[in-house]
Structure formats: structure tokens, C-alpha cells
Design an enzyme around this catalytic site. Sequence first.
Site, PDB file in Angstrom:
ATOM      1  CD  GLN A  77      -2.037   5.039   4.870  1.00  0.00           C
ATOM      2  OE1 GLN A  77      -2.851   5.631   5.566  1.00  0.00           O
ATOM      3  NE2 GLN A  77      -1.493   3.888   5.244  1.00  0.00           N
ATOM      4  CB  SER A  78      -8.361   5.626   0.549  1.00  0.00           C
ATOM      5  OG  SER A  78      -9.679   6.112   0.542  1.00  0.00           O
TER       6      SER A  78
END
Length: 338
Positions: A77-78
Site C-alpha cells: 500500500q505504498s
Amino acid sequence: MNLNRFERYPLTFGPSPITPLKRLSEHLGGKVELYAKREDCNSGLAFGGNKTRKLEYLIPEAIEQGCDTLVSIGGIQSNQTRQVAAVAAHLGMKCVLVQENWVNYSDAVYDRVGNIEMSRIMGADVRLDAAGFDIGIRPSWEKAMSDVVERGGKPFPIPAGCSEHPYGGLGFVGFAEEVRQQEKELGFKFDYIVVCSVTGSTQAGMVVGFAADGRSKNVIGVDASAKPEQTKAQILRIARHTAELVELGREITEEDVVLDTRFAYPEYGLPNEGTLEAIRLCGSLEGVLTDPVYEGKSMHGMIEMVRRGEFPDGSKVLYAHLGGAPALNAYSFLFRNG
């Protein structure tokens, strides 16, 4: 200090707005005035964020070198990888993203919604990797660059958080200069600046930028890495390098780097009850969304500092909202009841 000698490719709307957090301030007793600088809405490229500001100083090099593929890395989930994918699409470049398993969180949709979903929509070649969280150069990222070369492309490497790039701190030197100009318009100066820290270059740039007017120690980093020794060392290293680049005129010391380590638990990417309370409180009082990985933890930190009387009465505190809300969908189970 000389930031203007570095080429900047505009990816943001301009200065990000500063807005008062009046209801949150009042809820916490009204003795400290809270404001937010909204890096979370600084660009039209896939919601923007702090990495978009940093990329403005990296992209000229990619263009000058004739690179055709941006290669970056982050967790599943960068926010970084989503912003790199957006910039690549905007510039007509290809994009390869390594998404490592940085967070020990299980949810059926974790790798299909939020940031990673947006990156796929924007055409990025997304590669999932089982490696866990760490700070620094990663073998999976180096392999991705080799793959681009092997197929005849020319990669431009963008490390996690832009932090290992020599110019990774420049964007937030610019942030400090931007704040100084906005302070003139507001008619007052901020006493403290609160910012989330993980890979380090955001706080490092701020430390250098605010050192120019004697406020480096007023930049309070809130660690979200749960690896504070690594994070603080990286902030210091990047800040020292950035200070040389912009000709600050003095050395950055350990005393310039303030990193609060009380709010990162239990580990990177996993919220605690204080994180969740801060997300709900800020959302319900201000309509401002923060996330469980980064901004929820720095918001928790700021709220607790106010509650504990750690800011003197009358202080004006600027919260640097770096973005991150697109990750909320990946944590939807935690908020199933609000």
C-alpha cells in the site's frame, strides 16, 4: 541557502494550502492552535502527496538522461509507488513497481484496493514480492531495473520514499521556504511543525529548510517505522547531505533531528488504538482523512502532545499532512463500524 540552482519539474498545483484545524484545536482545550499544510491535495496526479513534491527534483534528471521507465519500490500500500505511477503516466513513461510485503496485516482485499489498485489502473507493471519491511536499497528493486535493461529499456531508479536519491531532501527544503512565504501572508510564524517520518527525506529536507531561520529543532518528527534508530540515522545523513547541496552554511548535528518514538507501535503499518482514535477524531471534527500507516500515527502524536501539555499555551503548530488516505480502503475491516 540556494535551492534555485536545482532544476524543478512542476508536478504540483503550486504552494499547498495551510488550513486551520479549529474544531480539533477547540476539542483539545483551545490553548494550542493547530493548522495543517495540505500536501495530501498538492497535485492533480492521483491525489498527490509528499512524494510528488520530492519527484519534482528527481524527474529533470530522468528526462535529461533519456530514461523511459521509472522504477520504484515500496510496500503493497505504498503511497510512493502510486505517485511514481502517476508521474510516469503524466510524462508518457513506463513504470515498474516492486511492492514488498512490508506490513503484517491480513485482509482479503489488501493487495487489490487503495494505492496498488490505482497504480495498476495507471498502467504500472506491479510486481509483488514477499520481502518484509526495511529501510534502504533492496535486491528486488535492483532486479527490476536489470529486467528493464535486459528488454532494451532505460530505467530511472527511484528508491523508497525518494530517500536514497541524492536529491531526495530538496523538495522539503522547498516546503520550508513555502511555509515562510505563507507565514508572511498569515502574519505569524509557526512555533512547531509536526511530520511523520519513516524513510527520512521528508523530515531531513524540513530540518535543513527550517535551519535557515533557526527552527530546525522545532520540526518534530513522529516515527512510524518502529525502527527509530535506523530512521533517525537516515534523517541525519540525508539532512547533512542536503545542507551541503543547498549551501546552508552550517553543519546539521544530531541535536537538529527531533524524532518522537512513542507512537509507532506495534510495528510499521499496523495502527494502535491511539492511531485509530486520531483518524476518527480528525475525520469527524475536521473532515480531514488520515491513514493507519503514516498520518494517523503523526496525528496521534500531535494530539497526545497537546493533551499532555507538551506545547506551551498559545503555540501555533503546523501539521504536515503528507497524504496517505488512499490506503484507507485496504484497512476497511478496521472501520467497518466507523
